[in-house]
Design a protein around this motif. Structure first.
Motif, PDB file in Angstrom:
ATOM      1  N   ASN A 111       0.712  -1.265   0.108  1.00 54.70           N
ATOM      2  CA  ASN A 111      -0.077   0.015  -0.047  1.00 54.70           C
ATOM      3  C   ASN A 111       0.872   1.153   0.142  1.00 54.70           C
ATOM      4  OD1 ASN A 111      -2.653   0.848  -0.249  1.00 54.70           O
ATOM      5  ND2 ASN A 111      -3.015   1.299   1.828  1.00 54.70           N
ATOM      6  N   TYR A 112       2.177   1.075   0.018  1.00 52.01           N
ATOM      7  CA  TYR A 112       2.953   2.296  -0.211  1.00 52.01           C
ATOM      8  C   TYR A 112       3.823   2.221  -1.244  1.00 52.01           C
ATOM      9  CZ  TYR A 112       1.740   3.494   4.494  1.00 52.01           C
ATOM     10  OH  TYR A 112       0.732   3.583   5.813  1.00 52.01           O
ATOM     11  N   GLU A 113       4.567   3.204  -1.722  1.00 51.06           N
ATOM     12  CA  GLU A 113       5.496   3.284  -2.860  1.00 51.06           C
ATOM     13  C   GLU A 113       6.626   3.260  -2.344  1.00 51.06           C
ATOM     14  OE1 GLU A 113       4.700   7.070  -5.264  1.00 51.06           O
ATOM     15  OE2 GLU A 113       2.949   6.364  -5.687  1.00 51.06           O
ATOM     16  N   ALA A 114       7.636   3.229  -3.074  1.00 52.38           N
ATOM     17  CA  ALA A 114       9.154   2.830  -2.725  1.00 52.38           C
ATOM     18  C   ALA A 114       9.466   4.585  -2.175  1.00 52.38           C
ATOM     19  CB  ALA A 114      10.095   2.719  -3.884  1.00 52.38           C
ATOM     20  N   ASP A 115       9.398   5.478  -2.616  1.00 51.87           N
ATOM     21  CA  ASP A 115       9.595   6.546  -2.095  1.00 51.87           C
ATOM     22  C   ASP A 115       9.019   6.910  -0.553  1.00 51.87           C
ATOM     23  OD1 ASP A 115       7.247   7.290  -3.204  1.00 51.87           O
ATOM     24  OD2 ASP A 115       7.951   9.194  -3.933  1.00 51.87           O
ATOM     25  N   ASP A 116       7.967   6.447  -0.341  1.00 54.07           N
ATOM     26  CA  ASP A 116       7.518   6.496   1.202  1.00 54.07           C
ATOM     27  C   ASP A 116       8.183   5.642   1.782  1.00 54.07           C
ATOM     28  OD1 ASP A 116       5.011   8.057   0.109  1.00 54.07           O
ATOM     29  OD2 ASP A 116       4.093   5.957  -0.565  1.00 54.07           O
ATOM     30  N   VAL A 117       8.750   4.587   1.559  1.00 58.37           N
ATOM     31  CA  VAL A 117       9.383   3.787   2.414  1.00 58.37           C
ATOM     32  C   VAL A 117      10.715   4.467   2.758  1.00 58.37           C
ATOM     33  CG1 VAL A 117      10.733   1.476   2.681  1.00 58.37           C
ATOM     34  CG2 VAL A 117       8.346   1.521   1.831  1.00 58.37           C
ATOM     35  N   MET A 118      11.424   4.866   1.628  1.00 53.91           N
ATOM     36  CA  MET A 118      12.680   5.659   1.620  1.00 53.91           C
ATOM     37  C   MET A 118      12.486   6.830   2.621  1.00 53.91           C
ATOM     38  SD  MET A 118      14.324   4.966  -1.672  1.00 53.91           S
ATOM     39  CE  MET A 118      13.438   6.250  -2.791  1.00 53.91           C
ATOM     40  N   VAL A 133      19.251   7.670  -3.348  1.00 52.11           N
ATOM     41  CA  VAL A 133      19.531   7.729  -4.774  1.00 52.11           C
ATOM     42  C   VAL A 133      18.077   7.349  -5.370  1.00 52.11           C
ATOM     43  CG1 VAL A 133      20.628   6.580  -6.836  1.00 52.11           C
ATOM     44  CG2 VAL A 133      21.852   6.506  -4.585  1.00 52.11           C
ATOM     45  N   SER A 134      17.838   8.577  -6.508  1.00 51.71           N
ATOM     46  CA  SER A 134      16.375   8.451  -6.953  1.00 51.71           C
ATOM     47  C   SER A 134      16.437   9.308  -8.202  1.00 51.71           C
ATOM     48  CB  SER A 134      15.372   8.778  -5.945  1.00 51.71           C
ATOM     49  OG  SER A 134      14.099   8.902  -6.545  1.00 51.71           O
ATOM     50  N   GLY A 135      15.663   9.298  -9.028  1.00 54.05           N
ATOM     51  CA  GLY A 135      15.231  10.049 -10.130  1.00 54.05           C
ATOM     52  C   GLY A 135      13.838  10.830 -10.084  1.00 54.05           C
ATOM     53  N   ASP A 136      13.420  10.856  -8.792  1.00 51.99           N
ATOM     54  CA  ASP A 136      12.157  11.383  -8.519  1.00 51.99           C
ATOM     55  C   ASP A 136      12.538  12.749  -7.552  1.00 51.99           C
ATOM     56  OD1 ASP A 136       9.574  12.205  -7.796  1.00 51.99           O
ATOM     57  OD2 ASP A 136       9.165   9.911  -6.860  1.00 51.99           O
ATOM     58  N   ARG A 137      12.024  13.892  -8.155  1.00 51.83           N
ATOM     59  CA  ARG A 137      12.421  15.097  -7.312  1.00 51.83           C
ATOM     60  C   ARG A 137      11.533  15.250  -6.073  1.00 51.83           C
ATOM     61  NH1 ARG A 137      12.378  17.011 -12.693  1.00 51.83           N
ATOM     62  NH2 ARG A 137      14.113  17.802 -13.512  1.00 51.83           N
ATOM     63  N   ASP A 138      10.477  14.254  -5.875  1.00 46.41           N
ATOM     64  CA  ASP A 138       9.793  14.351  -4.630  1.00 46.41           C
ATOM     65  C   ASP A 138      10.898  13.989  -3.529  1.00 46.41           C
ATOM     66  OD1 ASP A 138       7.430  15.063  -6.165  1.00 46.41           O
ATOM     67  OD2 ASP A 138       6.468  13.007  -5.811  1.00 46.41           O
ATOM     68  N   MET A 139      11.820  13.418  -3.651  1.00 42.68           N
ATOM     69  CA  MET A 139      12.629  12.932  -2.778  1.00 42.68           C
ATOM     70  C   MET A 139      13.511  14.001  -2.039  1.00 42.68           C
ATOM     71  SD  MET A 139      11.939   9.801  -2.004  1.00 42.68           S
ATOM     72  CE  MET A 139      12.796   9.606  -0.680  1.00 42.68           C
ATOM     73  N   VAL A 152      20.401  13.524  -1.354  1.00 43.97           N
ATOM     74  CA  VAL A 152      19.641  12.806  -2.506  1.00 43.97           C
ATOM     75  C   VAL A 152      20.681  12.758  -3.590  1.00 43.97           C
ATOM     76  CG1 VAL A 152      17.985  12.998  -4.254  1.00 43.97           C
ATOM     77  CG2 VAL A 152      17.221  13.404  -1.471  1.00 43.97           C
ATOM     78  N   TRP A 153      20.769  11.682  -4.053  1.00 48.57           N
ATOM     79  CA  TRP A 153      21.750  11.671  -5.251  1.00 48.57           C
ATOM     80  C   TRP A 153      20.738  11.461  -6.491  1.00 48.57           C
ATOM     81  CZ3 TRP A 153      26.941  12.150  -5.781  1.00 48.57           C
ATOM     82  CH2 TRP A 153      27.648  12.279  -4.401  1.00 48.57           C
ATOM     83  N   TYR A 154      20.392  12.525  -7.259  1.00 50.79           N
ATOM     84  CA  TYR A 154      19.566  12.671  -8.081  1.00 50.79           C
ATOM     85  C   TYR A 154      20.095  12.200  -9.425  1.00 50.79           C
ATOM     86  CZ  TYR A 154      15.804  14.598 -11.266  1.00 50.79           C
ATOM     87  OH  TYR A 154      14.952  14.753 -12.112  1.00 50.79           O
ATOM     88  N   VAL A 155      19.344  11.082 -10.040  1.00 52.84           N
ATOM     89  CA  VAL A 155      19.697  10.844 -11.206  1.00 52.84           C
ATOM     90  C   VAL A 155      18.768  11.383 -12.272  1.00 52.84           C
ATOM     91  CG1 VAL A 155      19.924   8.663 -12.694  1.00 52.84           C
ATOM     92  CG2 VAL A 155      20.014   8.323 -10.251  1.00 52.84           C
TER      93      VAL A 155
END
Length: 190
Positions: A111-118, A133-139, A152-155
């Motif tokens: 019920n959660y996305e990976a970025d919620d867990v991180m 490490v993510s390509g999602d600016r939400d992080m 955040v290491w932005y890809v």
């Protein structure tokens, strides 16, 4: 020798998707027709991150499905997002097989996305720095100086161009105040 532990959390779907679209699928295919461009790109990036960053701990978070608590609250959440390409399907399970062989834990929560867990893991009070490490600016909302550093290491476009976004970079990039406000994720049991 530095005894400080460093946790590296990787957004598995984000990284796999970046690799998939950055590498030509026609060049990465098994004899049975399974595409492997996302597997190759993800694994290459992982090896480079481990070599260059030398984390003491690493884990990869994945989404379990498109159904999350957000879709229950707001049914139009991601309604306009297209389905994953057929050539991408099956590659996430191969990436998870690679991670299992490397003994790198995979973290998911129903019920959660990976970025919620991180985000929840990053928000916990700890004495150890956390790097995401993510390509999602939400992080970017997990970036902070205190109580411990979180970067955040932005890809960006492609699969092998990574930019470190810490509090100073975030403030400069988006004209934000430089004071640290800490984690923005609610307390979530992970």
């Amino acid at each position: 020798m530095d005894d400080q532990r460093r946790l590296l959390l990787i957004d598995g779907h984000s990284m796999a998707y970046r690799a998939f679209f950055a590498l030509p699928k026609e060049n990465f295919q098994t004899g049975t027709g399974q595409y492997t461009n996302a597997v190759y790109g993800f694994t290459s990036m992982l090896i480079n991150l481990l070599r260059d960053e030398k984390p003491t701990h690493v884990a990869v978070a994945f989404d379990l499905s498109r159904q999350t608590f957000r879709a229950e609250v707001y049914p139009e959440y991601k309604a306009n997002r297209s389905a994953s390409p057929d050539e991408f399907k099956g590659q996430v399970s191969l990436i998870q097989d690679v991670l299992a062989q490397l003994r790198i834990p995979v973290i998911t929560k129903e019920n959660y996305e990976a970025d919620d867990v991180m985000g929840a893991l990053t928000a916990r009070e700890t004495v150890d720095p956390v790097e995401v490490v993510s390509g999602d600016r939400d992080m970017f909302q997990v970036v902070r100086y205190k109580p411990t550093p979180a970067t955040v290491w932005y890809v960006g476009r492609g699969w092998n161009k990574v930019e470190a976004i810490g509090p100073a970079e975030l403030a400069a990039k988006y004209d934000l105040p430089t004071e640290d406000t800490g984690p923005r994720y609610a307390d979530m049991a992970v």
